[in-house]
Design an enzyme around this catalytic site. Structure first.
Site, PDB file in Angstrom:
ATOM      1  CB  CYS A  82      38.149  42.266  36.646  1.00  0.00           C
ATOM      2  SG  CYS A  82      36.235  41.214  35.947  1.00  0.00           S
ATOM      3  CG  HIS A 197      36.418  39.872  40.358  1.00  0.00           C
ATOM      4  ND1 HIS A 197      36.209  41.311  40.414  1.00  0.00           N
ATOM      5  CD2 HIS A 197      35.693  39.982  39.529  1.00  0.00           C
ATOM      6  CE1 HIS A 197      36.048  42.053  39.338  1.00  0.00           C
ATOM      7  NE2 HIS A 197      35.135  41.395  38.954  1.00  0.00           N
ATOM      8  CD  GLU A 199      38.474  42.096  44.099  1.00  0.00           C
ATOM      9  OE1 GLU A 199      37.599  42.747  43.019  1.00  0.00           O
ATOM     10  OE2 GLU A 199      39.169  41.657  44.103  1.00  0.00           O
TER      11      GLU A 199
END
EC number: 4.3.2.10
Length: 217
Positions: A82, A197, A199
């Site tokens: 990001c 992202h 994650e």
């Protein structure tokens, strides 16, 4: 055992990044580090980031970690996430009042610009909103080891108002459409970075992190 340093300069949700990396590669030693020695002793480095670019760059400089990050980028596998991706470039148009831009790390040529989508409508008739928040597809611009096991145009999770404009087209590893076609992943030598992202991107995000852990550029 591979040691992965997640750079903690006081900005970003590091816990979710660490949890995702541990889930993707339980054999790795994942550490959140806030000292230069932690970066220098690691085998691989993850540079996360969220929020405003001026705050992120200021925090990185104040933390004393900036030089260690630059050193690591010269030789170690590095993953930017990001704002961590955006920080790798030369400058960002996200700047403090009274200034035109924020200087960044300058590890890749190019700049960071804001979505300009005023008045534009999506195919369903709704207006584009900034920031982009939610799932979107990533078109793989070229083969790369970190794309292994990830189908082209897979879905990943985005939260951002700015994106990178790479000066060298060879550095573009993925693109996404949101009103405009923008760069959503970049790669150069031992560096890979994403606007989205991993994650927060379920199985495909974990696969991307898994590939990073086993990548030998």
């Amino acid at each position: 055992m591979t040691t992965i340093a997640i750079v903690d300069y006081g900005v970003g949700n590091l816990r979710s990044v660490a949890q995702a990396l541990r889930a993707a590669a339980p054999e790795a030693d994942v550490r959140v580090v806030d000292a230069p020695e932690g970066i220098r002793s690691a085998d691989r480095v993850v540079l996360p980031g969220q929020g405003a670019m001026p705050d992120c760059m200021s925090a990185l400089g104040a933390s004393g970690l900036q030089e260690a990050v630059i050193e690591a980028a010269a030789s170690k596998p590095m993953f930017g996430v990001c704002v961590g991706e955006q920080m790798l470039f030369e400058s960002s148009s996200e700047a403090r009042p009274g200034t035109d831009k924020t200087p960044c790390l300058g590890l890749m040529p190019g700049e960071v610009i804001r979505f300009e989508l005023d008045g534009m409508t999506q195919p369903d008739g709704s207006r584009y909103k900034v920031p982009q928040m939610g799932w979107n597809r990533v078109k793989q611009s070229r083969p790369h080891p970190l794309w292994d096991g990830i189908p082209d145009e897979s879905w990943f999770y985005f939260v951002h108002s700015y994106f990178v404009r790479a000066q060298d087209p060879a550095h573009i590893a993925g693109e996404t459409e949101y009103g405009v076609v923008f760069t959503s992943a970049v790669a150069r030598d031992n560096i890979f970075a994403t606007q989205f992202h991993p994650e927060k991107s379920a199985a495909m995000g974990l696969q991307l992190y898994r590939n990073f852990v086993h990548w030998n550029p």
